[in-house]
Enzyme design. Structure first.
Site, PDB file in Angstrom:
ATOM      1  N   CYS A 198     -38.550  85.883   2.382  1.00 46.99           N
ATOM      2  CA  CYS A 198     -37.405  85.571   1.525  1.00 46.99           C
ATOM      3  C   CYS A 198     -37.100  86.704   0.551  1.00 46.99           C
ATOM      4  O   CYS A 198     -35.955  86.843   0.097  1.00 46.99           O
ATOM      5  CB  CYS A 198     -37.631  84.271   0.760  1.00 46.99           C
ATOM      6  SG  CYS A 198     -39.104  84.277  -0.293  1.00 46.99           S
ATOM      7  N   PRO A 201     -50.382  85.501  -3.524  1.00 51.07           N
ATOM      8  CA  PRO A 201     -51.209  85.625  -2.323  1.00 51.07           C
ATOM      9  C   PRO A 201     -50.480  85.382  -1.001  1.00 51.07           C
ATOM     10  O   PRO A 201     -50.989  85.754   0.048  1.00 51.07           O
ATOM     11  CB  PRO A 201     -52.277  84.546  -2.543  1.00 51.07           C
ATOM     12  CG  PRO A 201     -51.567  83.491  -3.339  1.00 51.07           C
ATOM     13  CD  PRO A 201     -50.608  84.225  -4.231  1.00 51.07           C
ATOM     14  N   GLY A 248     -37.438  71.451   6.591  1.00 49.30           N
ATOM     15  CA  GLY A 248     -38.306  72.432   7.213  1.00 49.30           C
ATOM     16  C   GLY A 248     -39.735  71.918   7.206  1.00 49.30           C
ATOM     17  O   GLY A 248     -40.053  70.941   6.524  1.00 49.30           O
ATOM     18  N   ALA A 249     -40.599  72.568   7.966  1.00 49.97           N
ATOM     19  CA  ALA A 249     -41.996  72.141   8.012  1.00 49.97           C
ATOM     20  C   ALA A 249     -42.941  73.333   8.109  1.00 49.97           C
ATOM     21  O   ALA A 249     -44.067  73.210   8.577  1.00 49.97           O
ATOM     22  CB  ALA A 249     -42.216  71.201   9.203  1.00 49.97           C
ATOM     23  N   MET A 290     -44.026  77.543   3.627  1.00 51.54           N
ATOM     24  CA  MET A 290     -43.446  77.398   2.297  1.00 51.54           C
ATOM     25  C   MET A 290     -43.197  75.934   1.948  1.00 51.54           C
ATOM     26  O   MET A 290     -43.534  75.468   0.856  1.00 51.54           O
ATOM     27  CB  MET A 290     -42.138  78.193   2.199  1.00 51.54           C
ATOM     28  CG  MET A 290     -41.432  78.028   0.853  1.00 51.54           C
ATOM     29  SD  MET A 290     -42.411  78.603  -0.561  1.00 51.54           S
ATOM     30  CE  MET A 290     -42.171  80.371  -0.418  1.00 51.54           C
TER      31      MET A 290
END
Length: 423
Positions: free
Chosen positions: A49, A109, A183-184, A187
């Site tokens: 992103c 991280p 989404g899955a 993030m």
């Protein structure tokens, strides 16, 4: 050919540009194959992103042209937002990225896992070879050392936790709030963990495949329900908080869908957080009354907590990175000497075989073994010393350097040319 990095990130390009030059998970394999076939001998593409970077063995200008062509843009359109690094700077940059020293959140991280995923994808497409494989081995080693020996990653505020805090600012306690996660992937799973801990009234995970959405729901405490992306137009109005992060090339939630949902909410506000690049939620949705839309670029101030303390630790981390860069450069130089070493050994082998064949012929003719061995040793010595002796006699190149080199190779007492002139 040389190692090169071409890229752009949150510091050099706005979101509107980054999303045009990003690579989705679906397009990444084909992009790697095309880049490898047309512009680079080796290639790894890192697309997140906040950054898209092409780590390659090749020429920067050729890689930039490929990147522009691939996204149907002109080089002139994208060049102002790009940076490029040569060999040693590529090593340093890769190490800094992996350690979180170049991230929006200093020391975060997640980027290390994203880099490992990028390298894994490159290996699956056979687009990574000796040079980049060695680069990323050194890079991951540096990241491990930095994170274990410094506190540069301590007290970081992730995008996921920042998203929760932003929602809490709007709604306060979330136990009466319905949360929709679109989404899955990694993030969304991080976001889901934070929001689940806040015990909202309801959590729903929407995904292209129901099985993957269900798998994420099963990992959450407090219960969650799955649904398909196709259900969103009918369900969106039920949710107060919507967080989206998919790899879709086009927006999933449009302004019209948001307008329809808000018309059914009776004036209740809606918090939309779009963590995807390219964006999942149309930017124009922010124009709808009662909608609070945020993107990754809106979260900069939220994720700076503890930055000063981490910046002090970053100084030590930079020194460790510099050491890793020096180690890699030395390895690279040694690799570049390999062809010369091989050629030298081949030449020695040819000389050995030549005098050995002569010796065998002499033995076959009945010559005494002692004489054959004596002649073999003299011939081999002459052959091996002929070339360096001839060069020294001709005085080719920098004579001082030449004398020093030969003295070092054969462990001889070093005699400077000026001293030889006085003899």
């Amino acid at each position: 050919m040389k190692m090169t990095t071409v890229g752009l990130n949150h510091q050099t390009a706005p979101l509107a540009i980054r999303e045009q030059l990003a690579f989705t998970a679906a397009t990444l394999p084909e992009a790697l194959r095309d880049l490898n076939a047309n512009a680079a001998a080796e290639a790894v593409i890192l697309s997140t992103c906040n950054r898209t970077e092409l780590y390659c063995v090749g020429e920067a200008e050729q890689i930039i042209r490929w990147w522009a062509d691939y996204h149907r843009l002109s080089v002139a359109e994208i060049r102002p937002y790009l940076y490029s690094y040569g060999c040693s700077d590529t090593v340093r940059h890769a190490c800094r990225v992996a350690c979180g020293l170049d991230s929006m959140v200093l020391g975060e991280p997640q980027i290390l896992g994203q880099m490992k995923d990028a390298v894994r994808a490159a290996r699956q497409q056979d687009s990574i070879g000796t040079w980049l494989n060695a680069l990323f081995q050194k890079t991951f080693s540096a990241a491990k050392e930095v994170r274990s020996r410094t506190c540069v990653g301590d007290n970081t505020v992730s995008m996921a936790s920042a998203g929760l805090k932003m929602a809490q600012r709007l709604f306060g306690n979330l136990n009466q709030v319905n949360v929709l996660l679109i989404g899955a992937g990694e993030m969304i799973e991080l976001v889901a963990t934070y929001f689940a801990a806040a015990s909202p009234a309801k959590i729903t995970v929407a995904n292209r495949t129901l099985a993957r959405a269900q798998a994420l729901c099963d990992r959450l405490t407090g219960g969650a329900a799955p649904c398909l992306l196709g259900d969103l137009p009918h369900l969106l109005y039920e949710y107060d908080v919507v967080v989206s992060s998919t790899a879709a090339p086009l927006p999933i939630v449009g302004k019209g869908m948001v307008e329809s949902a808000m018309a059914l909410r009776g004036g209740k506000p809606m918090f939309l957080l779009d963590l995807a690049v390219p964006r999942d939620i149309e930017a124009q949705s922010a124009e709808v009354a009662g909608v609070h839309l945020y993107t990754v670029d809106d979260m900069v101030s939220m994720v700076q907590n503890g930055k000063e303390a981490r910046r002090e630790a970053a100084a030590a981390a930079e020194q460790m990175v510099a050491q890793k860069v020096d180690e890699f450069i030395q390895w690279q130089k040694s690799r570049q000497r390999v062809p010369l070493i091989c050629a030298l050994r081949d030449e020695g082998e040819r000389a050995r075989r030549h005098v050995l064949n002569n010796a065998i012929k002499q033995l076959a003719k009945g010559a005494r073994p002692e004489e054959v061995l004596e002649r073999l040793s003299v011939q081999l010595t002459n052959k091996l010393l002929h070339a360096p002796t001839r060069v020294l006699n001709k005085g080719l190149g920098d004579e001082g350097m030449l004398v020093d080199a030969v003295s070092q190779i054969y462990s001889l007492p070093q005699t400077h040319p000026a001293a030889l002139e006085r003899v």
